[in-house]
Design a protein around this motif. Structure first.
Motif, PDB file in Angstrom:
ATOM      1  N   SER A   8       1.114  -1.197  -0.160  1.00 25.63           N
ATOM      2  CA  SER A   8       0.040   0.263   0.198  1.00 25.63           C
ATOM      3  C   SER A   8       0.211   1.289  -0.072  1.00 25.63           C
ATOM      4  N   ASP A 174      -3.245  -5.591   4.241  1.00 25.76           N
ATOM      5  CA  ASP A 174      -2.746  -4.938   3.058  1.00 25.76           C
ATOM      6  C   ASP A 174      -3.406  -5.400   1.394  1.00 25.76           C
ATOM      7  N   SER A 178      -4.437  -2.301  -0.362  1.00 22.58           N
ATOM      8  CA  SER A 178      -3.923  -1.795  -1.434  1.00 22.58           C
ATOM      9  C   SER A 178      -4.602  -2.136  -3.624  1.00 22.58           C
TER      10      SER A 178
END
Length: 265
Positions: A8, A174, A178
């Motif tokens: 991210s 994550d 992301s």
């Protein structure tokens, strides 16, 4: 702490990861006046939010490390119409819908509920709350929350769900973040490049396509307490849901209201 979100971090101008905070939106709204240190697409994220807020003043609280709360600062050009900024939370809802779909590849029932909730099997897994920041140029803090690993016993209401309950054994915070940030930034960049024109940028069509509200029978509680029942027929260029009320051939544009789905698409 950006090492916790290695996929991210490269997608944003600044990423601040907090172990715990009352509200990521409050942190970013307070920081927004500092244009030098908090540039466009700065992000605050936590997996433990203790005093989050939802639409209509609702409280959004969850057990530690069971959800993901993220706020994104979008700085727009001063020439952009203020009313065009109303599309940003819809873009966030679409981006989160795509992120949840990617996290649940076996599910075919992930849909956007107007204006920006995400549902899985008709149960809410994510919501968005945006706040306008007044300054030399318009800025918006777009906050989103998604339930990662909450159990049935931890859910705030029986109409909610989480990635774990929807079939993701080990939700990847994550990965979800992301995908959300990548999708949201792409939508926002296209929208701003088109001068805030949702039709020209393709945002209106993309939101409409993903929106499970369109084509559904709905009941809308309007500001003031009145109820409008009918069929949601589309989303107009201002981001309003268009409802054909029972017994009427006309379409009523709704800009604010609490929508309940009464029948699936």
């Amino acid at each position: 702490m950006t090492s916790e979100f290695p996929r991210s971090a490269p997608l944003v101008s600044r990423l601040q990861v907090l172990e715990e905070t009352p509200s990521t939106n409050d942190v970013l709204v307070s920081a927004a006046a500092d244009t030098e240190n908090w540039p466009d697409f700065s992000v605050v994220v936590t997996e433990t939010q203790t005093a989050g807020r939802g639409r209509l003043g609702r409280v959004w609280v969850s057990p530690p490390r069971t959800t993901l709360a993220v706020s994104v600062l979008v700085r727009a050009d001063a020439s952009l119409r203020i009313d065009a900024l109303g599309w940003l939370p819809l873009a966030a809802g679409l981006a989160m819908t795509r992120a949840v779909r990617e996290a649940l590849p076996a599910r075919d029932d992930v849909a956007l509920k107007w204006p920006n909730d995400v549902l899985v099997g008709g149960r809410k897994i994510s919501g968005v709350l945006s706040e306008l920041v007044v300054g030399e140029a318009p800025s918006v803090v777009v906050g989103a929350g998604v339930n990662l690993s909450m159990t049935e016993e931890q859910l705030p209401v029986p109409t909610a769900t989480s990635l774990v309950l929807a079939g993701a054994e080990h939700p990847d915070a994550d990965g979800v973040l992301s995908t959300y940030l990548r999708e949201f930034r792409g939508l926002v960049d296209s929208f701003l490049a088109a001068g805030g024109d949702a039709r020209a940028s393709g945002l209106q069509a993309a939101v409409t396509e993903a929106c499970g509200t369109v084509g559904s029978r709905v009941s809308v509680e309007l500001p003031g307490g009145n109820i409008l029942a009918g069929i949601a027929r589309g989303i107009d260029v201002s981001g309003r849901i268009l409802v054909q009320a029972d017994g009427s051939a006309d379409l009523t544009p709704i800009s604010a209201g609490d929508v309940t789905h009464l029948r699936a698409r």
